[in-house]
Design an enzyme around this catalytic site. Structure first.
Site, PDB file in Angstrom:
ATOM      1  NE  ARG A 260     -31.996  53.186  64.506  1.00  0.00           N
ATOM      2  CZ  ARG A 260     -31.638  52.430  65.534  1.00  0.00           C
ATOM      3  NH1 ARG A 260     -30.498  52.678  66.158  1.00  0.00           N
ATOM      4  NH2 ARG A 260     -32.407  51.450  65.944  1.00  0.00           N
ATOM      5  NE  ARG A 275     -22.593  55.606  64.953  1.00  0.00           N
ATOM      6  CZ  ARG A 275     -23.260  55.405  66.091  1.00  0.00           C
ATOM      7  NH1 ARG A 275     -24.523  55.668  66.159  1.00  0.00           N
ATOM      8  NH2 ARG A 275     -22.647  54.955  67.153  1.00  0.00           N
ATOM      9  CD  GLU A 347     -25.470  49.279  71.458  1.00  0.00           C
ATOM     10  OE1 GLU A 347     -24.797  50.257  71.832  1.00  0.00           O
ATOM     11  OE2 GLU A 347     -26.693  49.312  71.265  1.00  0.00           O
ATOM     12  CB  SER A 350     -29.680  47.714  72.598  1.00  0.00           C
ATOM     13  OG  SER A 350     -29.620  48.568  73.681  1.00  0.00           O
ATOM     14  NE  ARG A 388     -22.792  49.122  65.020  1.00  0.00           N
ATOM     15  CZ  ARG A 388     -23.209  50.014  65.904  1.00  0.00           C
ATOM     16  NH1 ARG A 388     -23.504  49.615  67.145  1.00  0.00           N
ATOM     17  NH2 ARG A 388     -23.326  51.277  65.572  1.00  0.00           N
TER      18      ARG A 388
END
Length: 421
Positions: A260, A275, A347, A350, A388
């Site tokens: 990403r 991230r 998080e 999802s 994470r």
RNA sequence: GGAGAGGUGGCUGAGUGGCCGAAAGCGCCUGAUUCGAAAUCAGGUUUGGGCGCAAGUCCAACGUGGGUUCGACUCCCACCCUCUCCUCCA
């Protein structure tokens, strides 16, 4: 993509749904484009029918003046059809563009809210451990144990890259295998190893394109796109297919790297491995009958939760409000683990139900007996995101001496080790 | 990367300018026969869209996109993909 017929037949319902979403959507423009397209289609089809009729006559007719006269008529019709075709193509492209940019409609059960501040914490699971020392963030733990090398990561690839080393690399590998085993053996998912580079159509199918190209990496020469999540290749496995209804639900789990661009404000989330431009993820993807999709969402969430339960890491379930729903999702629930070192909820999953939004874009249908083919509903969720989860293990299981205890469930995957460092 | 062959419905596979949305076989569905089944016989069996209450009807689709033609599965061009051989690699 939403169903254009729904907009035609129940425009108020659609308008109200978008109002709940809080998204400014030009439905009148869509309706007008749709009406115009249908007018052009009708006109063009009438002319084509006439042309087909004349052509057939010519085929049957004997050579002579009558035949030549018919040919002239055919030529005239052809010219009119060609003129219309240009307008038709433009109208079609225009409507498509509008439709592809419309977000999914929220499920009625999704609470209304303006943004992420109005998401609802559904429940909290597990108890947060009490430490008799100040828990450290993973960047300190990882550096001290020499299992995360931030500096060399930046040296070889730039900011937002890091290197996992020794127990750090092995712990991630253990987590991956543990998750894949759990989902394949206990939850009935079929494992997939997909390509990490895909064609453009795949991104349109899942809803990443045309709207969100800025967040993707691609190879310009071959027009290969690097997957931002396994959801993209796995969902597109069945693109342009009509599945056998008896085979539903189809459950897949895939481990992949994800890429990403993350063009976010510099300085935010820059510390640690929270991230990055490249990260690993175990992803769950389901193809189900429409009637069952909300129940399947609950089951999907529970499958993802089982990873955290097995690792004995406290977490909470957060329901996204309409304002924080992603573009393609009809309903979405996040799993956030508690990271005592960075002192925040992270998080790690999802879980979304996309309804037929993706299926419509990717043309994934199913058929049963004599029934007409219908669009499936697609769902996916992380199970889980690796960096994470790694943070969760490091920070939750840290000891006063800076070493890391190994969660019981993970020990078989780490050669029986009980402590790292 | 080089040379050649090829992409047609759920599958196999015919079709080289109009009679082809597409033969035939297989599969599948319905019916007949049977106590039931197999075998046999008869009929049916692609998808998307427009119009229509419906029966239906019209348009589009033979890898994709263009072109030639009154008319294209069929002829021409480009691209994509598959297979075989060579080359290259893990």
């Amino acid at each position: 993509m939403i169903d254009i017929r729904l907009l035609r037949e129940k425009p108020d319902e659609v308008r109200q749904a978008y109002e709940r979403l809080g998204a400014p959507v030009d439905l009148a423009g869509v309706t007008a484009a749709d009406a115009r397209l249908r007018d052009l289609k009708n006109e063009s089809q009438t002319l084509q029918a006439e042309q087909n009729r004349i052509s057939k006559e010519i085929g049957r007719a004997a050579p002579g003046p009558a035949r030549e006269e018919a040919k002239a008529q055919g030529t005239a019709l052809k010219e009119r059809i060609e003129q219309l075709a240009a307008a038709l193509a433009a109208a079609e492209a225009g409507l498509d563009e509008l439709l592809l940019d419309l977000p999914n409609l929220p499920h009625p059960s999704v609470p209304v809210g303006k943004d992420e501040t109005e998401n609802q914490v559904v429940r909290e699971e597990g108890t947060r451990r009490q430490y008799d020392f100040a828990p450290k963030p993973h960047w300190d733990l990882g550096t001290a144990l020499d299992i995360i090398d931030f500096e060399r990561g930046v040296k070889i690839s730039g900011s937002r890259f890091y290197v996992l080393k020794s127990w750090g690399a092995r712990l991630q590998r253990a987590l991956i295998t543990f998750m894949l085993d759990l989902h394949t053996e206990k939850h009935g998912y079929v494992e997939i190893y997909p390509p990490y580079m895909v064609r453009r159509e795949c991104l349109v199918g899942t809803g990443n394109l045309p709207k969100f190209g800025a967040n993707l990496y691609r190879d310009a020469e071959e027009d290969f796109w690097f997957i931002p999540t396994a959801e993209v290749p796995v969902t597109n496995l069945y693109r342009d297919e009509i599945l056998d209804g008896a085979k539903l639900p189809i459950r897949h789990v895939a481990f992949t790297a994800c890429f990403r661009r993350e063009q976010m404000a510099a300085g935010r989330d820059t510390r640690g491995i929270k991230r990055g431009h490249q990260f690993d993820k175990v992803e769950l993807v389901k193809f189900v009958r429409p009637e069952t999709s909300m129940d399947e969402l609950t089951a999907l969430l529970s499958d993802a939760e089982d990873v955290l339960k097995a690792l004995e890491i406290p977490y909470r379930v957060v329901q996204m409000c309409t304002g924080d729903l992603s573009f393609s999702a009809m309903a979405k629930l996040d799993l956030e683990l508690w990271a005592p070192g960075c002192n925040e909820w992270l998080e790690v999953s999802s879980c979304s139900n996309f309804g037929d939004f993706q299926a419509r874009r990717a043309r994934i249908r199913f058929k049963e007996g004599k029934d007409k083919a219908r669009f499936v509903h697609t769902l996916n969720g992380s199970g889980l995101a690796l960096p994470r989860t790694l943070i969760g293990v490091l920070e939750t299981y840290q000891r006063a001496d800076g070493r890391i205890d190994v969660p019981t469930a993970l020990r078989p995957y780490l050669g029986g080790a009980t402590t790292l460092g």
